[in-house]
Write an enzyme that holds these catalytic residues in place. Sequence first.
Site, PDB file in Angstrom:
ATOM      1  N   GLY A   1       0.682  -5.154   0.744  1.00 55.46           N
ATOM      2  CA  GLY A   1      -0.424  -5.154  -0.218  1.00 55.46           C
ATOM      3  C   GLY A   1      -0.007  -5.674  -1.588  1.00 55.46           C
ATOM      4  O   GLY A   1      -0.837  -6.206  -2.340  1.00 55.46           O
TER       5      GLY A   1
ATOM      6  N   ALA B   1       0.854  -1.185   0.000  1.00 53.08           N
ATOM      7  CA  ALA B   1       0.000   0.000   0.000  1.00 53.08           C
ATOM      8  C   ALA B   1       0.891   1.235   0.000  1.00 53.08           C
ATOM      9  O   ALA B   1       2.047   1.167   0.415  1.00 53.08           O
ATOM     10  CB  ALA B   1      -0.878  -0.015   1.244  1.00 53.08           C
TER      11      ALA B   1
ATOM     12  N   GLU C   1       3.811  -5.803   7.289  1.00 50.06           N
ATOM     13  CA  GLU C   1       2.951  -4.787   7.930  1.00 50.06           C
ATOM     14  C   GLU C   1       3.183  -4.693   9.431  1.00 50.06           C
ATOM     15  O   GLU C   1       3.016  -3.626  10.023  1.00 50.06           O
ATOM     16  CB  GLU C   1       1.476  -5.098   7.664  1.00 50.06           C
ATOM     17  CG  GLU C   1       1.003  -4.756   6.258  1.00 50.06           C
ATOM     18  CD  GLU C   1       1.210  -5.872   5.258  1.00 50.06           C
ATOM     19  OE1 GLU C   1       2.046  -6.777   5.513  1.00 50.06           O
ATOM     20  OE2 GLU C   1       0.535  -5.860   4.212  1.00 50.06           O
TER      21      GLU C   1
ATOM     22  N   GLU D   1      -0.247  -9.271  -1.184  1.00 48.41           N
ATOM     23  CA  GLU D   1      -1.670  -9.596  -0.988  1.00 48.41           C
ATOM     24  C   GLU D   1      -2.434  -9.517  -2.308  1.00 48.41           C
ATOM     25  O   GLU D   1      -3.335 -10.311  -2.560  1.00 48.41           O
ATOM     26  CB  GLU D   1      -2.284  -8.648   0.050  1.00 48.41           C
ATOM     27  CG  GLU D   1      -1.729  -8.911   1.449  1.00 48.41           C
ATOM     28  CD  GLU D   1      -2.292  -7.961   2.480  1.00 48.41           C
ATOM     29  OE1 GLU D   1      -1.920  -6.769   2.435  1.00 48.41           O
ATOM     30  OE2 GLU D   1      -3.113  -8.397   3.300  1.00 48.41           O
TER      31      GLU D   1
HETATM   32  C1  TC6 Z   1       0.468  -2.400   3.317  1.00 50.13           C
HETATM   33  O1  TC6 Z   1       0.795  -2.816   2.235  1.00 50.13           O
HETATM   34  C2  TC6 Z   1      -0.869  -2.559   3.870  1.00 50.13           C
HETATM   35  C3  TC6 Z   1      -1.808  -3.234   3.154  1.00 50.13           C
HETATM   36  C4  TC6 Z   1      -3.168  -3.335   3.627  1.00 50.13           C
HETATM   37  C5  TC6 Z   1      -4.043  -2.310   2.956  1.00 50.13           C
HETATM   38  C6  TC6 Z   1      -5.507  -2.471   3.237  1.00 50.13           C
HETATM   39  N1  TC6 Z   1       4.592   3.534   0.296  1.00 50.13           N
HETATM   40  O2  TC6 Z   1      13.307   2.001   1.426  1.00 50.13           O
HETATM   41  P1  TC6 Z   1      13.772   2.795   0.280  1.00 50.13           P
HETATM   42  C7  TC6 Z   1       9.420   5.122  -0.435  1.00 50.13           C
HETATM   43  S1  TC6 Z   1       1.512  -1.524   4.266  1.00 50.13           S
HETATM   44  C8  TC6 Z   1       5.063   4.765   0.038  1.00 50.13           C
HETATM   45  O3  TC6 Z   1      14.789   3.820   0.530  1.00 50.13           O
HETATM   46  P2  TC6 Z   1      14.916   0.451  -0.912  1.00 50.13           P
HETATM   47  C9  TC6 Z   1      10.411   5.481   0.660  1.00 50.13           C
HETATM   48  O4  TC6 Z   1       9.837   6.338   1.617  1.00 50.13           O
HETATM   49  C10 TC6 Z   1       3.017  -1.450   3.312  1.00 50.13           C
HETATM   50  N2  TC6 Z   1       6.371   5.044  -0.108  1.00 50.13           N
HETATM   51  O5  TC6 Z   1      14.243   1.875  -0.933  1.00 50.13           O
HETATM   52  C11 TC6 Z   1      11.514   6.127  -0.135  1.00 50.13           C
HETATM   53  O6  TC6 Z   1      11.102   7.443  -0.433  1.00 50.13           O
HETATM   54  P3  TC6 Z   1      12.169   8.632  -0.557  1.00 50.13           P
HETATM   55  C12 TC6 Z   1       3.743  -2.735   3.343  1.00 50.13           C
HETATM   56  C13 TC6 Z   1       7.226   4.027   0.022  1.00 50.13           C
HETATM   57  O7  TC6 Z   1      15.214   0.116  -2.315  1.00 50.13           O
HETATM   58  C14 TC6 Z   1      11.515   5.357  -1.450  1.00 50.13           C
HETATM   59  O8  TC6 Z   1      10.227   4.727  -1.527  1.00 50.13           O
HETATM   60  N3  TC6 Z   1       4.987  -2.594   2.647  1.00 50.13           N
HETATM   61  C15 TC6 Z   1       6.798   2.724   0.289  1.00 50.13           C
HETATM   62  O9  TC6 Z   1      16.015   0.430   0.096  1.00 50.13           O
HETATM   63  C16 TC6 Z   1      12.582   4.286  -1.533  1.00 50.13           C
HETATM   64  O10 TC6 Z   1      12.487   3.473  -0.361  1.00 50.13           O
HETATM   65  C17 TC6 Z   1       6.106  -2.255   3.278  1.00 50.13           C
HETATM   66  O11 TC6 Z   1       6.123  -2.095   4.475  1.00 50.13           O
HETATM   67  C18 TC6 Z   1       5.410   2.489   0.430  1.00 50.13           C
HETATM   68  N4  TC6 Z   1       4.921   1.276   0.668  1.00 50.13           N
HETATM   69  O12 TC6 Z   1      13.847  -0.549  -0.320  1.00 50.13           O
HETATM   70  C19 TC6 Z   1       7.319  -2.093   2.416  1.00 50.13           C
HETATM   71  N5  TC6 Z   1       7.883   1.919   0.361  1.00 50.13           N
HETATM   72  O13 TC6 Z   1      13.045   8.252  -1.686  1.00 50.13           O
HETATM   73  C20 TC6 Z   1       8.006  -0.819   2.749  1.00 50.13           C
HETATM   74  C21 TC6 Z   1       8.944   2.702   0.126  1.00 50.13           C
HETATM   75  O14 TC6 Z   1      11.334   9.823  -0.777  1.00 50.13           O
HETATM   76  N6  TC6 Z   1       9.139  -0.559   1.891  1.00 50.13           N
HETATM   77  N7  TC6 Z   1       8.563   3.974  -0.081  1.00 50.13           N
HETATM   78  O15 TC6 Z   1      12.904   8.639   0.771  1.00 50.13           O
HETATM   79  C22 TC6 Z   1      10.313  -1.196   1.998  1.00 50.13           C
HETATM   80  O16 TC6 Z   1      10.505  -2.100   2.767  1.00 50.13           O
HETATM   81  C23 TC6 Z   1      11.443  -0.718   1.126  1.00 50.13           C
HETATM   82  O17 TC6 Z   1      11.114   0.587   0.711  1.00 50.13           O
HETATM   83  C24 TC6 Z   1      11.696  -1.578  -0.133  1.00 50.13           C
HETATM   84  C25 TC6 Z   1      12.705  -0.837  -1.046  1.00 50.13           C
HETATM   85  C26 TC6 Z   1      12.275  -2.919   0.302  1.00 50.13           C
HETATM   86  C27 TC6 Z   1      10.442  -1.791  -0.914  1.00 50.13           C
END
Ligand code: TC6
Length: 702
Positions: free
Chosen positions: A103, A62, A126, A106
């Site tokens: 998501g 998400a 999450e 999912e």
């Molecule tokens: C969910 O899915 C819930 C579902 C239920 C719904 C009903 N959204 O980490 P990096 C940005 S909850 C928005 O440096 P990497 C991050 O802020 C979500 N932005 O890169 C950064 O921005 P900046 C579950 C996001 O290559 C840029 O992307 N998912 C999101 O080291 C680069 O990020 C997670 O928890 C996002 N979801 O790692 C996954 N993700 O450049 C969370 C990243 O402006 N993400 N950004 O500073 C990660 O674990 C890591 O970002 C990665 C990439 C492994 C995807």
Amino acid sequence: MSTVDYAVQSSVAVLTVAYPPVNALSLAVRAGLGEGVARAIADPAVKAIVVIGSGTIFIAGADISEFGTPNSAAEPRLQTLQAQFEASPKPIVAAIHGTALGGGLELALTCHARVAVQSAKVGLPEVKLGLLPGAGGTIRLPRLTGVVVALEAITTGRHIGAVEANKLGIVDAIVFDLKADAIGYALKLAAEGTPPPVRDRNDKITGVDPKVFADFRARAGKKWRGQIAPARIVDVIEAATTRSFDDAKAFENEQFKALMESDQRKALIHYFFAEREARKIPDVPADIKPLPIRKVVVIGSGLMGGGIAMSFANAGIPVKLLDIDAEALARGMGVIRKTYETSLSRGSITQAQLDERFGRIEPVGGYDDLGDVDMAIEAVFEDMALKQKIFALLDKATPPHAILGTNTSSLDIDQIASATTRPDKVIGAHFFSPANVMKLLEAVRGSKTSAETIATVMALGKQIGKAPVLAGNCDGFIGNRMLQYYTVNAEYMLERGATPEQIDRVAEQFGMAMGPLAMRDLAGMAQAVNVRAVRKLTLPADERMPELVERMVEAGRIGQKSSAGFYRYDGRERLPDPAALDLIRAEAQRQGIEQRSFTDEEILARLFHPLVNEGAKELEEGIAIRASDIDVAWVNGYGFPVHTGGPMFWGEQIGLDKVLATARTLGAENGQTRWGPSRLLERLVAEGKGWKDAPALIAAGL
Ligand code: TC6
């Protein structure tokens, strides 16, 4: 440009998500996917559908930045999209590379199949945001993997490699040419007939013994340390085995919403962005290119040096471990080998990984052969003259472009840099012990450290899996400067009548892995006595250092090593010790301190409010750039519970006025110079403001 590209190839509609940087499921992406699937279903020439991500990632989940905005609730919501996917008469295949998280996974679980390249990773992280996978992850994943795997995977949020995911049944096939093979897979499904969606597969969740859940709660619950999301996850996975899909889904929705409203969720999402923000340095332009670091030399083969070398080796960067003492070097290499062997025996690395990682560390006995390194990190003991000597040698032995880092935890970076002809390339690179495990990397800028050097170390920190934070050059930098207030204050409270058990229990219930006094016993008292002897020399006139540690050492109670300190020890078990209480009482009497009782609430305030006050002083002085940087430092370097968001976020949540009140009390009790309120804190409270207003107030001179 559209966020989802639509193309038809070999009778298969290929929907490519193109929403940099991580293809998060924003409203625009959800709408694009919904339109694409509807178009493909309506097109008689299309037999099947493939969903694929552009760039380096499938879908990272998400869009976290949408949480709490109208977009997150706008249609098509993720669940609407998922229902559309599952109802599609034409098979949909998720083609996964990079990561499919939250998501993103999912959504893939509502596709009819998932194929992935070998390097891909999937996961439901999450929990790390204080949430549960609210788009059916908790009730679909166990249908593929069984509950035992799902419980572990979802409560830890770990990333699962494609090969393992394939074995666990999450991924149906490992492929090589992702798009072409996914198209082939989709056509095969279309020819065989669209398979039933995951939601209809019940064999793995039928007849599960409820004991599995009770056992899991008993076993894993200890690691949750006050986090609420993991327990909710277990409840929903259990519901998946006892209720119909729709009932369990409704329960999942309800629990997801409750978590979404929780303070922990807010704190953890604050923390998520804080860690990423910390890498951005306002006066280091974003277009400055970090130097590529292809080889490193670490000087000093003790525990710290060895751990630092392992951090590089683990991340694929070859490293020389330099020690002029051949015996120490052999010992250091032995410790490294043993640490890897322990990881192997625990199953956290394979034999091949052990060989590869250990093979990247080359022991060297001198400075003759450092012409090929891009960076040096000195990790010898804290002696300025020795460090200066080493930096002068490194200055001569390494190529002119090489960065010279010091792992000092307290010495002046500028003084170290003055021993070289390249002070612009000298920087603090303060790792935390054990360095191969702990995530914090405190980079410390000297007065001459260049923007390129800073950019390089911040990028390198990320590359080796650390959480880098930039600190200014002062005694103790960001983290250790604050730490003294926490540990010293615990001793003041002992003198005034609190017990070690009470203090440690309050800290541990708050979420610290170990209370400050148990920690002191573990680390040993002898070193603390030395550190204090030095610190006492610079103590302001209005402050008295507690001397409990000194009394303990005099009584032969040096901590766990002597089976006695603030506690007594039976093996590793810590037990209350009346003898320690007697000793504390006698010291209080000697100091003329009257003992009294403390409430848990007061202990909590006295332990943690001073951290926030000192953090505010660091902001005032420019030692820390942002309050959130301090949070990142304390979560990763000192085990401050991440679900509070870090000390500064927590302080703001509970009310900066409370923190200020404690600072006033402690200033009066312990000495105003160091314990009294920060001016910034006073201003913020007076004006009803928060950390986000701090930069403007500081710039205006407070
Ligand atoms: C969910 O899915 C819930 C579902 C239920 C719904 C009903 N959204 O980490 P990096 C940005 S909850 C928005 O440096 P990497 C991050 O802020 C979500 N932005 O890169 C950064 O921005 P900046 C579950 C996001 O290559 C840029 O992307 N998912 C999101 O080291 C680069 O990020 C997670 O928890 C996002 N979801 O790692 C996954 N993700 O450049 C969370 C990243 O402006 N993400 N950004 O500073 C990660 O674990 C890591 O970002 C990665 C990439 C492994 C995807």
